[in-house]
Scaffold this active site. Structure first.
Site, short mmCIF file in Angstrom:
data_model
loop_
_atom_site.label_atom_id
_atom_site.label_comp_id
_atom_site.label_asym_id
_atom_site.label_seq_id
_atom_site.Cartn_x
_atom_site.Cartn_y
_atom_site.Cartn_z
N ASP A 172 26.46 -7.98 -2.52
CA ASP A 172 26.31 -9.31 -3.11
C ASP A 172 26.18 -10.41 -2.07
O ASP A 172 25.78 -11.53 -2.40
CB ASP A 172 27.52 -9.63 -4.01
CG ASP A 172 27.66 -8.66 -5.16
OD1 ASP A 172 26.65 -8.38 -5.82
OD2 ASP A 172 28.78 -8.16 -5.38
N ASP B 38 31.38 -9.44 -5.53
CA ASP B 38 32.58 -8.98 -4.84
C ASP B 38 32.29 -7.96 -3.75
O ASP B 38 33.19 -7.60 -3.00
CB ASP B 38 33.57 -8.39 -5.84
CG ASP B 38 32.98 -7.19 -6.60
OD1 ASP B 38 31.80 -6.87 -6.36
OD2 ASP B 38 33.69 -6.60 -7.42
N ASP C 267 28.14 -10.97 -11.66
CA ASP C 267 28.35 -9.53 -11.63
C ASP C 267 29.14 -9.16 -12.89
O ASP C 267 29.71 -10.02 -13.56
CB ASP C 267 29.15 -9.18 -10.37
CG ASP C 267 29.25 -7.68 -10.14
OD1 ASP C 267 28.41 -6.94 -10.70
OD2 ASP C 267 30.16 -7.25 -9.42
#
Length: 901
Positions: free
Chosen positions: A636, A632, A329
């Site tokens: 995800d 996070d 990410d």
């Protein structure tokens, strides 16, 4: 007070009254009283095994059964000395194994303490984040998407709440919740007004009152039932355990054959050959190998914890060494996650915001000149939207401005402060009536407000393409004007090309309804403007990306941000070529074959949904890659769970992400992932070194007995002496290799293939080569001593010490698989090696020189010349193996794990 099973049958008001609380939350006095009564909100854990329990478990081993049977036979034969020594070896091995297992359990226990969840509560009318362990019945808990429910709650206010209860009920889809009472006989899975500890909020918001904590929760009851269940072994440990059992069977067969040859071919007595067979079995079987492997993994876990990477699942330590692609990410991992508004685009002006982070300091500039208050009427409506369509809170801790909530929302609050419009003042003038929280499917947030005079207005913020698609006008200095989509899209692209995160803000004036409904926001919005937020890349992330690339690891950035923003940040970090990007919309039209081709050349993916992330991970795995996925958020979690190593952010990540992950970063820093990969490779290297040390030494110890029997000469080393060697070297030399630091090239090698195993051609060669040295050198000294008139005890003592010396010499060889043990630039520090060698030399001196040890093991003192010959065995072994390694290096051989056998 109602029983815990009856809370769902009460109304929200009845529940609050029964618990003597209110939606304002408990005061300090009530908290202290209830905490004293109910204790900590923690789940019962399995009672750790005592040292005595671990000690007795060490006897559940095939080799131990053989040794115990051998001690019984020797006792029956009247040889009480041998019986006592064998039992002593068994007891000492059991003590050492119990202590080693306790070390591993302590490491895993330390990790569990670092993962304590937190909860957002209202106490004394104030919202605050607290440790979940401090919750008591009557506390008011605030839930939102991604939160893990910290205790059993009776819901008192619900906004489109759905809860994933699969961990508790097995329900495969999230369950919709409401605050209405249920029938008293409603089954657990159908209690729509309850949220249970351990479940995860997948959608919406809610407030609930705590009705049960700790072991009184539904999850606590299940945990109590499971408390006695032992953790499963790692796959590697199981593999090695199966190998040890197979090897034990082979050695037993060889032992029986050797015993029969000794009795019927060489004419030895059954008693002597039985003891020789016992020594052969003990020497050949690496009975301590599974325990040493577990210790090596636990040491790696502890090292990672010190470097801010907490392993939730021990097998992931093995997998880290084979990671070939890191899908990361962007926000908070590659960047600082300290958002600030850098630019503002209005219909009639472009502004720049000064400042740094969340501190409400800095000016707004127009054409490089400070903006005077009140000179730009289109700015105030945008600032109101930024401050009111917002769930964050700014506060000061230790002199630093910090945000509670989403970093982007914190930056918007800071912007309002900079413009002289404190959010608290705005909220007092325009109180909130309703909220539509941000969700990945919707990609915008909306709030409804009133002005105390009967007028209502809705504010929205979200992805520009979503807001632009719903807007029909834009606010200008003359009021709303028709929206020019092309004009605004060009401004979006300009901001994104500078590496800024772009948000659009809009309003719906004169709302009639008192509640928000998504259908009210389908069209008719007035665009207020755009804001560009910057989240600067972490300086250490640039170095970490370069380290990954040097290690043959491909870094792919998968983000929900705008494509241009993703490319700009990726380019700054060295990810991608600065041009190529694949968006979620493009992914959806690609079939699996085309996608596989596209991802080979693309490292930046933008505007991705949870489904897209999951599909990308699957596509990469189908190509034979080993994937580490970072994230996070709730969106995800599917990809984190699917990845070979899921990496969650511990500081600012959601509970859903942490629960799905194998590893948690306590600092949310991409550089910590790279350090964890380095530790994972080091753990794998150390496992290879340990096994490469144990197997040849065990083979040599066994082969010297077989060689003596077949040659028809007295045993150079007695079975009891073999027992001694095996015992002291396994717990000193072999274990020391688990503490080896990383080799210099550990992050310059390509990742190991996922199907690789520990055994390869190098292992087979070393097994034969080193095993032959460990037979030849002690045997030669034994024959030399006999030929020069030494007693059998002296000759055997010489052979015993020569065997130990060869193992010490080979220990230094084993510190590096093919490289020299002391690389250029100095020695790699591993104090455990020096300690292990020092302890072993002390033990050998005691074995040789102490009268009691001489009586027990049949040893005798050695002369200075004989000690010099012993030392020479270690030196010759070291030099010969190093020469073999040098020849391999000159031939350009690399360490390559073999395929599975």
């Amino acid at each position: 007070m109602a029983a815990p099973s009856d809370w769902h049958a009460l109304s929200a008001a009845e529940t609050l009254a029964t618990l003597e609380t209110s939606t304002d939350g408990l005061d300090d006095a009530a908290l202290r009283q209830r905490r004293a009564h109910h204790g900590s909100n923690t789940l019962p854990q399995a009672r750790p095994q005592t040292l005595l329990q671990r000690f007795f478990r060490q006897f559940h081993n095939l080799l131990i059964y053989i040794l115990l049977a051998a001690s019984g036979v020797t006792a029956w034969l009247g040889d009480m000395l041998d019986t006592g020594v064998i039992l002593g070896v068994v007891l000492i091995n059991a003590v050492i194994g119990a202590l080693q297992e306790g070390r591993a359990e302590s490491a895993l226990s330390a990790i569990r303490t670092l993962l304590a969840p937190r909860a957002l509560v209202r106490r004394g009318r104030q919202r605050q984040e607290v440790e979940a362990a401090s919750l008591v019945p009557g506390d008011i808990v605030l839930l939102q998407s991604g939160d893990k429910v910290p205790a059993d709650l009776r819901l008192v206010e619900v906004r489109a709440l759905r809860v994933d209860e699969s961990a508790l009920t097995g329900e495969s889809v999230p369950v919709e919740k409401s605050e209405a009472p249920c029938r008293a006989d409603t089954p657990l899975a159908e209690r729509h007004n309850m949220a249970y500890a351990g479940t995860v909020v997948s959608y919406g918001q809610a407030e609930g009152v705590v009705v049960a904590t700790g072991r009184e929760t539904e999850l606590g009851r299940i945990t109590t039932l499971l408390a006695g269940v032992e953790s499963r072994e790692t796959p590697l440990t199981r593999l090695l355990d199966r190998f040890a059992r197979w090897l034990t069977g082979v050695i037993l067969a060889v032992t029986v054959l050797t015993l029969l040859l000794g009795v019927y071919w060489r004419g030895e007595s059954w008693e002597a050959m039985f003891l020789a067979g016992v020594g052969l079995a003990v020497a050949a079987v690496p009975e301590g190998l599974p325990a040493i492997v577990t210790i090596t993994l636990a040491i790696g876990v502890e090292r990672m914890a010190r470097r801010r990477a907490i392993m939730r699942k021990l097998p992931a330590v093995e997998t880290l060494g084979a990671v070939s692609v890191i899908c990361t990410d962007k926000t908070g991992t590659l960047t600082r996650n300290e958002m600030m508004v850098a630019e503002i685009m209005l219909a009639d002006a472009a502004l720049v915001a000064e400042g740094n982070g969340y501190a409400p300091e800095g000016r707004l500039l127009r054409e490089a000149q400070p903006l005077e208050a009140g000179t730009l009427p289109t700015l105030a409506p945008l600032l109101r939207a930024a401050a009111l369509c917002n769930d964050a809170r700014l506060y000061v801790r230790d002199g630093q401005w910090q945000v509670e909530g989403d970093p982007t929302e914190g930056a918007l609050l800071t912007l309002a402060h900079k413009a002289g419009l404190p959010p608290e003042t705005l909220l007092a003038r325009l109180p909130r009536l309703d909220t539509l929280p941000f969700e990945s499917e919707r990609r915008f947030m909306a709030t409804l407000h009133h002005d105390h005079q009967g007028h209502r207005v809705a504010y929205l913020k979200g992805a520009p393409e979503v807001i632009l698609a719903r807007a029909v006008s834009a606010l200008s200095g003359q009021g709303p004007i028709p929206l020019e989509v092309g004009f605004w899209q060009e401004r979006v692209n300009v901001l994104a090309a500078r590496g800024l995160r772009v948000l659009a803000l809009a309003a719906v004036p004169d709302v009639v309804e008192a509640e928000l409904d998504e259908s009210l926001l389908e069209g008719g919005l007035t665009l207020l403007g755009l804001v560009g937020l910057i989240d600067p890349p972490r300086e250490e992330a640039r170095e970490a990306v370069r380290a990954c690339q040097s290690a043959g690891i491909r870094v792919k950035m998968i983000t929900g941000d705008h494509a241009a923003t993703a490319v700009a940040i990726g380019s700054a970090l060295g990810i991608g070529d600065g041009r190529r990007v694949l968006t979620g919309a493009q992914l959806e039209v690609l079939d699996d074959t085309t996608l596989a081709e596209a991802i080979r050349d693309t490292d930046v993916f933008a505007r991705t949904s949870p489904e897209h992330k999951l599909r990308l991970v699957k596509a990469l795995q189908a190509e034979g890659r080993v994937i580490a996925m970072t994230g996070d958020g709730v969106n995800d979690a599917p990809a984190l769970k699917r990845a070979d190593v899921g990496v969650a952010m511990g500081a600012k990540g959601t509970d859903a992400a942490r629960e799905a992950a194998d590893m948690v970063l306590t600092d949310d820093n991409f550089a910590s992932i790279v350090r964890a990969v380095e530790e994972g490779r080091t753990v794998y290297d150390n496992l290879k070194k340990t096994i490469l040390f144990i197997l040849p030494t065990n083979a040599g110890e066994a082969a010297i007995i077989v060689a003596a029997i077949l040659a028809g000469v007295p045993l150079p080393i007695t079975p009891l002496q073999i027992l001694w060697i095996n015992m002291v070297t396994a717990v000193t030399l072999a274990l020391a290799l688990a503490f080896e630091p990383p080799e210099g090239d550990v992050m310059q090698r390509p990742p190991r293939p996922p199907e690789a195993r520990l055994m390869d051609g190098l292992f087979v060669w070393r097994l034969v080569f080193v095993g032959a040295l460990m037979v030849a050198l002690p045997f030669a000294l034994y024959l030399w001593a006999e030929a020069n008139g030494s007693t059998v005890a002296q000759a055997r003592t010489l052979a015993v010490n020569a065997m130990v010396a060869t193992e010490i010499g080979y220990l230094f060889n084993s510190r590096a698989l093919l490289a020299a043990p002391w690389p250029r630039g100095g020695r790699r520090r591993n104090p455990a090696v020096a300690w292990a060698v020092g302890v072993l030399l002390f033990l050998q001196a005691a074995l040789t020189g102490l009268p009691m040890m001489q009586r027990l093991f049949g040893t005798a003192p050695l002369s200075a010349g004989e000690w010099l010959a012993v030392a020479g065995c270690g030196g010759v072994t070291f030099l010969l193996v190093e020469a073999e390694k040098a020849l391999r290096r000159r031939a350009g051989q690399k360490v390559a794990p073999a395929r599975a056998r």
